[in-house]
Design a protein around this motif. Structure first.
Motif, PDB file in Angstrom:
ATOM      1  N   MET A  99       0.653  -1.152  -0.093  1.00  0.00           N
ATOM      2  CA  MET A  99      -0.052  -0.165  -0.160  1.00  0.00           C
ATOM      3  C   MET A  99       0.685   1.177  -0.150  1.00  0.00           C
ATOM      4  O   MET A  99       1.428   1.363   0.901  1.00  0.00           O
ATOM      5  CB  MET A  99      -0.731  -0.161   1.264  1.00  0.00           C
ATOM      6  N   SER A 100       0.623   1.998  -0.382  1.00  0.00           N
ATOM      7  CA  SER A 100       1.475   3.369  -1.057  1.00  0.00           C
ATOM      8  C   SER A 100       0.884   4.687   0.789  1.00  0.00           C
ATOM      9  O   SER A 100       0.411   4.137   0.965  1.00  0.00           O
ATOM     10  CB  SER A 100       0.435   4.070  -2.382  1.00  0.00           C
ATOM     11  N   LYS A 101       2.481   4.948   1.008  1.00  0.00           N
ATOM     12  CA  LYS A 101       1.905   6.090   1.782  1.00  0.00           C
ATOM     13  C   LYS A 101       1.254   7.095   1.487  1.00  0.00           C
ATOM     14  O   LYS A 101       0.773   7.644   0.724  1.00  0.00           O
ATOM     15  CB  LYS A 101       4.147   6.406   2.104  1.00  0.00           C
ATOM     16  N   LYS A 132      -0.180  11.111   1.935  1.00  0.00           N
ATOM     17  CA  LYS A 132      -0.258  12.352   1.224  1.00  0.00           C
ATOM     18  C   LYS A 132      -0.267  13.729   1.367  1.00  0.00           C
ATOM     19  O   LYS A 132      -1.881  12.974   1.644  1.00  0.00           O
ATOM     20  CB  LYS A 132       0.293  12.314   0.173  1.00  0.00           C
ATOM     21  N   GLU A 191       3.418  11.044   4.975  1.00  0.00           N
ATOM     22  CA  GLU A 191       4.463  10.499   4.667  1.00  0.00           C
ATOM     23  C   GLU A 191       3.934   9.298   4.830  1.00  0.00           C
ATOM     24  O   GLU A 191       5.447   8.173   4.231  1.00  0.00           O
ATOM     25  CB  GLU A 191       5.456  10.464   4.083  1.00  0.00           C
ATOM     26  N   SER A 192       4.179   8.889   6.386  1.00  0.00           N
ATOM     27  CA  SER A 192       5.313   7.832   6.610  1.00  0.00           C
ATOM     28  C   SER A 192       4.278   6.841   6.792  1.00  0.00           C
ATOM     29  O   SER A 192       4.504   5.895   7.912  1.00  0.00           O
ATOM     30  CB  SER A 192       6.143   8.335   8.574  1.00  0.00           C
ATOM     31  N   SER A 225       0.145   5.226   6.105  1.00  0.00           N
ATOM     32  CA  SER A 225      -0.392   4.472   4.747  1.00  0.00           C
ATOM     33  C   SER A 225      -1.879   4.326   4.964  1.00  0.00           C
ATOM     34  O   SER A 225      -2.495   4.278   4.131  1.00  0.00           O
ATOM     35  CB  SER A 225       0.289   2.920   4.621  1.00  0.00           C
ATOM     36  N   GLN A 257      -4.201   7.556   3.525  1.00  0.00           N
ATOM     37  CA  GLN A 257      -3.407   8.220   1.808  1.00  0.00           C
ATOM     38  C   GLN A 257      -3.981   9.609   1.634  1.00  0.00           C
ATOM     39  O   GLN A 257      -2.297  10.111   1.262  1.00  0.00           O
ATOM     40  CB  GLN A 257      -3.640   6.581   0.677  1.00  0.00           C
ATOM     41  N   ARG A 258      -4.329   9.906   1.649  1.00  0.00           N
ATOM     42  CA  ARG A 258      -4.893  11.335   0.724  1.00  0.00           C
ATOM     43  C   ARG A 258      -5.039  12.483   2.601  1.00  0.00           C
ATOM     44  O   ARG A 258      -6.395  12.041   2.391  1.00  0.00           O
ATOM     45  CB  ARG A 258      -5.921  11.410   0.201  1.00  0.00           C
TER      46      ARG A 258
END
Length: 279
Positions: free
Chosen positions: A1-3, A5, A177-178, A180, A183-184
């Protein structure tokens, strides 16, 4: 899974007059401010955030002079605002519960400690006054956005320095950012600009200060944004110290802002502004 942001950052004034007695303002000023709120609402909806880190001061609704932290992070599952039916009537904001982004709040608190900040932890029970209730009336009228409320002392000295507030915002960005889970993430700062609370100058507005601050915010240069003494901010009123919340948002965004509206509104007792980061 993306971090995670930070996908958007916004800053607004929160004068009770914006919602409680909008009709007292000059029509052109009123429409300019409300149109800017509507634009921010459209942008937030388009960003589809998983959570909003909402940064403001509070006016002795939860804290007091015997316990007034420089920073506080709330980690609850929901938040009541406005705090009482009487305040809801005064602000013309329906009393409701806002959902909390508890996991993100807990992560943000731990990240703050890891980065040498020592905020107060509010695990539940944080209640809103005009700080969040006024802007959220226009930005989240159905109370759907999961919130992480962050409180900055901008109401009584001694205050955290402007640089400390900007650095706190940078820590917020790194913390987002650290992880997940959210995410938004959108950052929303509220407070200011120039105004005097409970003083004979109430109703005065320091337009020069406001425009200079907004110029620095637009430029986005960290040195310019934090080059204030407490006395320089005092010249724009005791309420002007709420610009610290905007500095947190600036640090979190890491870029300059576009000013969507600025109106000096004596009837609202405040230099009233709405801005959006150029992310």
């Amino acid at each position: 899974m993306s971090k995670g942001k930070i996908v958007g950052a916004f800053a607004t004034s929160h004068s009770p007059g914006i919602s409680g007695w909008p009709e007292r303002a000059d029509e052109a000023a009123r429409l300019a401010v409300l149109d800017a709120f509507a634009e921010v609402r459209r942008r937030i909806e388009a960003l589809e955030p998983d959570a909003v880190i909402a940064v403001s001061v509070e006016h002795f609704t939860n804290f007091s002079l015997s316990n007034l932290p420089a920073f506080a992070i709330a980690t609850g599952d929901r938040y009541l605002g406005p705090v009482t039916p009487e305040m809801a009537q005064f602000l013309d904001v329906s009393q409701r519960h806002h959902p909390g982004a508890a996991a993100l709040g807990s992560h943000l608190y731990r990240a703050a400690l890891d980065n040498e900040f020592d905020p107060a932890l509010v695990e539940g029970g944080l209640e809103f006054d005009e700080n969040f209730s006024v802007p959220l009336k226009y930005l989240d009228p159905e109370a759907r956005l999961p919130l992480v409320p962050v409180i900055v002392n901008g109401v009584n000295p001694p205050w955290p320095t402007p640089k400390r507030c900007l650095d706190f915002g940078r820590m917020v960005r790194a913390a987002v950012e650290s992880q997940s889970e959210a995410q938004r993430v959108v950052v929303l700062a509220t407070g200011g600009l120039s105004h005097w609370v409970g003083l004979p100058e109430s109703g005065d507005i320091n337009v020069d200060f406001d425009k200079d601050f907004l110029d620095r915010l637009t430029d986005g240069d960290a040195d310019r944004l934090t080059d204030y003494t407490a006395q320089e901010i005092d010249a724009a009123g005791n309420g002007a110290h709420e610009i610290r919340t905007w500095l947190v948002a600036a640090g979190a965004a890491g870029t300059g802002f576009d000013v969507l509206a600025y109106e000096p509104v004596p009837a609202w007792l405040t230099g009233t502004a709405v801005a959006a980061a150029r992310l």
